[in-house]
Motif scaffolding. Sequence first.
Motif, PDB file in Angstrom:
ATOM      1  N   UNK A 181      37.124  43.279  28.698  1.00 57.17           N
ATOM      2  CA  UNK A 181      37.658  42.587  29.874  1.00 57.17           C
ATOM      3  C   UNK A 181      37.162  43.176  31.197  1.00 57.17           C
ATOM      4  N   UNK A 182      36.768  42.311  32.126  1.00 62.57           N
ATOM      5  CA  UNK A 182      36.351  42.779  33.452  1.00 62.57           C
ATOM      6  C   UNK A 182      37.574  42.974  34.347  1.00 62.57           C
ATOM      7  N   UNK A 183      38.117  44.170  34.347  1.00 61.74           N
ATOM      8  CA  UNK A 183      39.353  44.426  35.089  1.00 61.74           C
ATOM      9  C   UNK A 183      39.136  44.692  36.568  1.00 61.74           C
ATOM     10  N   UNK A 184      37.921  44.563  37.063  1.00 64.73           N
ATOM     11  CA  UNK A 184      37.699  44.838  38.477  1.00 64.73           C
ATOM     12  C   UNK A 184      38.359  43.790  39.371  1.00 64.73           C
ATOM     13  N   UNK A 185      38.710  42.633  38.815  1.00 61.72           N
ATOM     14  CA  UNK A 185      39.394  41.599  39.607  1.00 61.72           C
ATOM     15  C   UNK A 185      40.895  41.611  39.408  1.00 61.72           C
ATOM     16  N   UNK A 186      41.356  42.108  38.270  1.00 58.61           N
ATOM     17  CA  UNK A 186      42.781  42.115  37.968  1.00 58.61           C
ATOM     18  C   UNK A 186      43.470  43.252  38.723  1.00 58.61           C
ATOM     19  N   UNK A 187      44.574  42.921  39.307  1.00 52.93           N
ATOM     20  CA  UNK A 187      45.379  43.906  40.047  1.00 52.93           C
ATOM     21  C   UNK A 187      46.494  44.421  39.139  1.00 52.93           C
ATOM     22  N   UNK A 188      47.095  45.534  39.521  1.00 52.42           N
ATOM     23  CA  UNK A 188      48.220  46.067  38.751  1.00 52.42           C
ATOM     24  C   UNK A 188      49.328  45.028  38.616  1.00 52.42           C
ATOM     25  N   UNK A 189      49.556  44.247  39.665  1.00 54.25           N
ATOM     26  CA  UNK A 189      50.599  43.216  39.625  1.00 54.25           C
ATOM     27  C   UNK A 189      50.306  42.169  38.552  1.00 54.25           C
ATOM     28  N   UNK A 190      49.036  41.867  38.309  1.00 54.25           N
ATOM     29  CA  UNK A 190      48.663  40.912  37.259  1.00 54.25           C
ATOM     30  C   UNK A 190      49.060  41.457  35.886  1.00 54.25           C
ATOM     31  N   UNK A 191      48.760  42.726  35.656  1.00 59.74           N
ATOM     32  CA  UNK A 191      49.103  43.348  34.371  1.00 59.74           C
ATOM     33  C   UNK A 191      50.613  43.465  34.210  1.00 59.74           C
ATOM     34  N   UNK A 192      51.320  43.785  35.269  1.00 60.47           N
ATOM     35  CA  UNK A 192      52.779  43.894  35.215  1.00 60.47           C
ATOM     36  C   UNK A 192      53.411  42.524  34.942  1.00 60.47           C
ATOM     37  N   UNK A 193      52.845  41.463  35.526  1.00 64.69           N
ATOM     38  CA  UNK A 193      53.352  40.111  35.280  1.00 64.69           C
ATOM     39  C   UNK A 193      53.175  39.746  33.806  1.00 64.69           C
ATOM     40  N   UNK A 194      52.020  40.088  33.227  1.00 67.16           N
ATOM     41  CA  UNK A 194      51.791  39.808  31.807  1.00 67.16           C
ATOM     42  C   UNK A 194      52.763  40.637  30.963  1.00 67.16           C
ATOM     43  N   UNK A 195      52.948  41.904  31.305  1.00 66.71           N
ATOM     44  CA  UNK A 195      53.858  42.772  30.557  1.00 66.71           C
ATOM     45  C   UNK A 195      55.270  42.189  30.546  1.00 66.71           C
ATOM     46  N   UNK A 196      55.688  41.601  31.648  1.00 65.80           N
ATOM     47  CA  UNK A 196      57.028  41.027  31.757  1.00 65.80           C
ATOM     48  C   UNK A 196      57.222  39.843  30.812  1.00 65.80           C
ATOM     49  N   UNK A 197      56.141  39.187  30.381  1.00 68.05           N
ATOM     50  CA  UNK A 197      56.267  38.054  29.463  1.00 68.05           C
ATOM     51  C   UNK A 197      56.600  38.519  28.052  1.00 68.05           C
ATOM     52  N   UNK A 198      56.243  39.768  27.720  1.00 68.48           N
ATOM     53  CA  UNK A 198      56.457  40.277  26.372  1.00 68.48           C
ATOM     54  C   UNK A 198      55.447  39.779  25.361  1.00 68.48           C
ATOM     55  N   UNK A 199      54.516  38.953  25.805  1.00 70.71           N
ATOM     56  CA  UNK A 199      53.498  38.426  24.888  1.00 70.71           C
ATOM     57  C   UNK A 199      52.503  39.521  24.515  1.00 70.71           C
ATOM     58  N   UNK A 200      52.063  39.521  23.256  1.00 71.59           N
ATOM     59  CA  UNK A 200      51.124  40.556  22.834  1.00 71.59           C
ATOM     60  C   UNK A 200      49.752  40.394  23.468  1.00 71.59           C
ATOM     61  N   UNK A 201      49.097  41.516  23.634  1.00 66.23           N
ATOM     62  CA  UNK A 201      47.734  41.515  24.153  1.00 66.23           C
ATOM     63  C   UNK A 201      46.944  42.566  23.385  1.00 66.23           C
ATOM     64  N   UNK A 202      45.741  42.212  22.991  1.00 68.20           N
ATOM     65  CA  UNK A 202      44.835  43.148  22.330  1.00 68.20           C
ATOM     66  C   UNK A 202      43.557  43.175  23.153  1.00 68.20           C
ATOM     67  N   UNK A 203      43.177  44.362  23.590  1.00 68.90           N
ATOM     68  CA  UNK A 203      41.943  44.520  24.369  1.00 68.90           C
ATOM     69  C   UNK A 203      40.935  45.287  23.524  1.00 68.90           C
ATOM     70  N   UNK A 204      39.774  44.689  23.330  1.00 73.07           N
ATOM     71  CA  UNK A 204      38.688  45.338  22.604  1.00 73.07           C
ATOM     72  C   UNK A 204      37.658  45.805  23.623  1.00 73.07           C
TER      73      UNK A 204
END
Length: 61
Positions: free
Chosen positions: A16-39
């Motif tokens: 994943x190219x995380x240079x565009x994603x902000x901490x708030x984006x990751x926190x919003x995803x975390x709040x959903x509880x949906x699983x994520x797998x990063x390779x």
Amino acid sequence: MHGADQDVEGAILLSPPLHRAKDADLERWAATGRPVTALVPELDDFLQPEEARERFAPLTQ
């Protein structure tokens, strides 16, 4: 970055190219509880595994 706004069950991110994603984006995803797998390839040119661990820390699921 935009998956939390969609009707999805989870996500698989390949190098994943995380240079565009902000901490708030990751926190919003975390709040959903949906699983994520990063390779992240060991020799990725843009995101090294240790940096990925740090950046994905908000995703506790």
